[in-house]
Design a protein around this motif. Structure first.
Motif, PDB file in Angstrom:
ATOM      1  N   ASP A   1       0.897  -1.261  -0.113  1.00 55.08           N
ATOM      2  CA  ASP A   1       0.063   0.153  -0.123  1.00 55.08           C
ATOM      3  C   ASP A   1       0.878   1.139   0.080  1.00 55.08           C
ATOM      4  O   ASP A   1       1.544   1.802   0.982  1.00 55.08           O
ATOM      5  CB  ASP A   1      -0.919  -0.034   1.201  1.00 55.08           C
ATOM      6  N   LYS A   2       1.028   2.000  -1.088  1.00 57.36           N
ATOM      7  CA  LYS A   2       2.089   3.066  -1.256  1.00 57.36           C
ATOM      8  C   LYS A   2       1.356   4.248  -0.278  1.00 57.36           C
ATOM      9  O   LYS A   2       2.084   5.131   0.031  1.00 57.36           O
ATOM     10  CB  LYS A   2       1.775   3.583  -2.573  1.00 57.36           C
ATOM     11  N   PHE A   3       0.039   4.360  -0.003  1.00 65.24           N
ATOM     12  CA  PHE A   3      -0.589   5.242   0.693  1.00 65.24           C
ATOM     13  C   PHE A   3      -0.277   4.800   2.320  1.00 65.24           C
ATOM     14  O   PHE A   3      -0.814   5.667   3.190  1.00 65.24           O
ATOM     15  CB  PHE A   3      -1.692   5.722   0.352  1.00 65.24           C
ATOM     16  N   ALA A   4       0.241   3.791   2.775  1.00 58.79           N
ATOM     17  CA  ALA A   4       0.161   3.367   4.182  1.00 58.79           C
ATOM     18  C   ALA A   4       0.911   4.517   4.804  1.00 58.79           C
ATOM     19  O   ALA A   4       2.087   4.765   4.787  1.00 58.79           O
ATOM     20  CB  ALA A   4       0.718   2.095   4.252  1.00 58.79           C
ATOM     21  N   GLY A   5       0.272   4.990   6.059  1.00 55.63           N
ATOM     22  CA  GLY A   5       0.747   6.143   6.890  1.00 55.63           C
ATOM     23  C   GLY A   5       0.918   7.375   6.242  1.00 55.63           C
ATOM     24  O   GLY A   5       1.464   8.119   6.814  1.00 55.63           O
ATOM     25  N   VAL A   6       0.595   7.435   4.978  1.00 58.33           N
ATOM     26  CA  VAL A   6       0.746   8.779   4.285  1.00 58.33           C
ATOM     27  C   VAL A   6      -0.678   9.868   4.477  1.00 58.33           C
ATOM     28  O   VAL A   6      -1.576   9.185   3.999  1.00 58.33           O
ATOM     29  CB  VAL A   6       0.868   8.714   2.801  1.00 58.33           C
ATOM     30  N   THR A   7      -0.501  10.665   5.255  1.00 60.22           N
ATOM     31  CA  THR A   7      -1.721  11.572   5.237  1.00 60.22           C
ATOM     32  C   THR A   7      -1.706  12.626   4.202  1.00 60.22           C
ATOM     33  O   THR A   7      -0.729  13.071   3.588  1.00 60.22           O
ATOM     34  CB  THR A   7      -1.540  12.498   6.509  1.00 60.22           C
ATOM     35  N   HIS A   8      -3.037  12.856   3.494  1.00 61.14           N
ATOM     36  CA  HIS A   8      -3.206  13.503   2.454  1.00 61.14           C
ATOM     37  C   HIS A   8      -4.785  14.051   2.689  1.00 61.14           C
ATOM     38  O   HIS A   8      -5.542  13.759   3.339  1.00 61.14           O
ATOM     39  CB  HIS A   8      -3.107  12.734   1.253  1.00 61.14           C
ATOM     40  N   ARG A   9      -5.004  15.130   1.650  1.00 59.33           N
ATOM     41  CA  ARG A   9      -6.272  15.605   1.561  1.00 59.33           C
ATOM     42  C   ARG A   9      -6.709  15.771   0.305  1.00 59.33           C
ATOM     43  O   ARG A   9      -5.755  15.526  -0.741  1.00 59.33           O
ATOM     44  CB  ARG A   9      -6.402  17.126   2.293  1.00 59.33           C
ATOM     45  N   ALA A  10      -7.965  15.979  -0.132  1.00 68.56           N
ATOM     46  CA  ALA A  10      -8.409  15.842  -1.448  1.00 68.56           C
ATOM     47  C   ALA A  10      -8.534  17.407  -2.232  1.00 68.56           C
ATOM     48  O   ALA A  10      -8.705  18.245  -1.496  1.00 68.56           O
ATOM     49  CB  ALA A  10      -9.952  15.321  -1.390  1.00 68.56           C
ATOM     50  N   SER A  11      -7.975  17.288  -3.374  1.00 65.06           N
ATOM     51  CA  SER A  11      -7.945  18.707  -4.193  1.00 65.06           C
ATOM     52  C   SER A  11      -9.297  18.820  -4.751  1.00 65.06           C
ATOM     53  O   SER A  11     -10.225  18.133  -4.277  1.00 65.06           O
ATOM     54  CB  SER A  11      -7.030  18.525  -5.192  1.00 65.06           C
ATOM     55  N   ALA A  12      -9.459  20.143  -5.123  1.00 67.68           N
ATOM     56  CA  ALA A  12     -11.166  20.409  -5.595  1.00 67.68           C
ATOM     57  C   ALA A  12     -11.346  19.411  -6.796  1.00 67.68           C
ATOM     58  O   ALA A  12     -12.740  19.105  -6.666  1.00 67.68           O
ATOM     59  CB  ALA A  12     -10.842  21.841  -6.261  1.00 67.68           C
ATOM     60  N   ASN A  13     -10.373  18.678  -7.480  1.00 71.17           N
ATOM     61  CA  ASN A  13     -10.796  17.484  -8.390  1.00 71.17           C
ATOM     62  C   ASN A  13     -10.777  16.224  -7.649  1.00 71.17           C
ATOM     63  O   ASN A  13     -11.132  15.277  -8.379  1.00 71.17           O
ATOM     64  CB  ASN A  13      -9.773  17.599  -9.354  1.00 71.17           C
ATOM     65  N   GLY A  14     -10.589  16.337  -6.346  1.00 73.49           N
ATOM     66  CA  GLY A  14     -10.683  14.921  -5.666  1.00 73.49           C
ATOM     67  C   GLY A  14      -9.327  14.199  -5.782  1.00 73.49           C
ATOM     68  O   GLY A  14      -9.408  13.206  -4.798  1.00 73.49           O
ATOM     69  N   SER A  15      -8.345  14.659  -6.168  1.00 70.39           N
ATOM     70  CA  SER A  15      -7.096  13.846  -6.320  1.00 70.39           C
ATOM     71  C   SER A  15      -6.162  14.189  -4.889  1.00 70.39           C
ATOM     72  O   SER A  15      -6.435  15.178  -4.453  1.00 70.39           O
ATOM     73  CB  SER A  15      -6.061  14.389  -7.317  1.00 70.39           C
ATOM     74  N   PRO A  16      -5.453  13.190  -4.251  1.00 74.84           N
ATOM     75  CA  PRO A  16      -4.737  13.346  -3.315  1.00 74.84           C
ATOM     76  C   PRO A  16      -3.659  14.473  -3.443  1.00 74.84           C
ATOM     77  O   PRO A  16      -2.874  14.300  -4.197  1.00 74.84           O
ATOM     78  CB  PRO A  16      -4.124  11.961  -2.936  1.00 74.84           C
ATOM     79  N   ILE A  17      -3.700  15.166  -2.299  1.00 71.36           N
ATOM     80  CA  ILE A  17      -2.599  16.217  -2.181  1.00 71.36           C
ATOM     81  C   ILE A  17      -1.708  15.556  -0.985  1.00 71.36           C
ATOM     82  O   ILE A  17      -2.401  15.500   0.137  1.00 71.36           O
ATOM     83  CB  ILE A  17      -2.895  17.561  -1.925  1.00 71.36           C
ATOM     84  N   LEU A  18      -0.327  15.122  -1.219  1.00 67.35           N
ATOM     85  CA  LEU A  18       0.144  14.715  -0.050  1.00 67.35           C
ATOM     86  C   LEU A  18       0.620  15.818   0.924  1.00 67.35           C
ATOM     87  O   LEU A  18       1.253  16.687   0.452  1.00 67.35           O
ATOM     88  CB  LEU A  18       1.284  13.823  -0.684  1.00 67.35           C
ATOM     89  N   ASP A  19       0.516  15.274   2.243  1.00 69.40           N
ATOM     90  CA  ASP A  19       0.808  16.542   3.155  1.00 69.40           C
ATOM     91  C   ASP A  19       2.430  16.409   3.290  1.00 69.40           C
ATOM     92  O   ASP A  19       3.045  15.520   3.093  1.00 69.40           O
ATOM     93  CB  ASP A  19       0.381  16.050   4.503  1.00 69.40           C
ATOM     94  N   GLY A  20       2.756  17.810   3.545  1.00 69.52           N
ATOM     95  CA  GLY A  20       4.225  18.129   3.550  1.00 69.52           C
ATOM     96  C   GLY A  20       5.049  18.439   2.140  1.00 69.52           C
ATOM     97  O   GLY A  20       6.265  18.559   2.394  1.00 69.52           O
ATOM     98  N   VAL A  21       4.390  18.157   0.847  1.00 71.04           N
ATOM     99  CA  VAL A  21       4.951  18.422  -0.387  1.00 71.04           C
ATOM    100  C   VAL A  21       5.230  19.995  -0.273  1.00 71.04           C
ATOM    101  O   VAL A  21       4.878  20.894   0.346  1.00 71.04           O
ATOM    102  CB  VAL A  21       4.258  17.968  -1.389  1.00 71.04           C
ATOM    103  N   VAL A  22       6.227  20.185  -1.292  1.00 67.83           N
ATOM    104  CA  VAL A  22       6.680  21.663  -1.216  1.00 67.83           C
ATOM    105  C   VAL A  22       5.632  22.521  -2.294  1.00 67.83           C
ATOM    106  O   VAL A  22       5.211  23.561  -1.999  1.00 67.83           O
ATOM    107  CB  VAL A  22       7.973  21.719  -2.263  1.00 67.83           C
TER     108      VAL A  22
END
Length: 165
Positions: A95-116
């Motif tokens: 699971d690539k997303f295991a332990g990775v926090t993220h939120r949905a963009s307006a389009n619904g795609s994951p925005i990964l927490d902590g990215v630049v």
């Protein structure tokens, strides 16, 4: 006209390895609603008007078909401190997303927490190019999340860019 000799893949990689690339994770929600993501080191801006970007997944990628089916994606620009996240998303199994926090963009795609930074896109076009695809995305929204140096890939290793003082 002189025929061009075949270029072996080792030489090709060695020479092009002298050009650094940024490292991003492209994310989407597959039609079933599960998040999917893939590491790309071949991301670029294409056009200001309209705002377009591109990346180049291998035809052998197992993540790209899921992202393509979604019809939208988010490019997450990794910081130099996010190499472990890059390695996690580079794994073929698990699971690539295991332990990775993220939120949905307006389009619904994951925005990964902590990215630049992140760039939210809809799929504009896909072109075949040798053993890869050229994927063009129309930028719908984008933002810088935090100050930081980008994660770079150069000559087979990871590093960061330090601007001149």
């Amino acid at each position: 006209m002189t025929a061009i000799s075949a270029i072996d893949s080792g030489t090709f990689r060695r020479v092009l390895g002298h050009y650094p690339t940024g490292v991003c994770i492209v994310t989407a929600l597959e039609p079933g609603g599960a998040p999917v993501g893939m590491v790309v080191g071949s991301f670029t801006s294409v056009s200001l008007d309209p705002p377009l970007v591109a990346f180049f997944p291998a035809k052998t990628s197992t993540s790209w078909p899921q992202i393509e089916q979604a019809g939208r994606f988010c490019v997450n620009v990794l910081g130099s401190d996010q190499r472990p996240l890059c390695q996690q998303f580079s794994a073929k199994d698990g699971d690539k997303f295991a332990g990775v926090t993220h939120r949905a963009s307006a389009n619904g795609s994951p925005i990964l927490d902590g990215v630049v930074a992140w760039i939210d896109c809809t799929l504009e076009a896909v072109h075949e190019a040798g053993d890869h695809y050229i994927v063009v995305g129309r930028v719908m929204a984008l933002e810088v999340e935090r100050p930081g140096r980008p994660l770079l890939f150069f000559q087979g290793g990871y590093g960061e860019f330090v601007p001149f003082a």
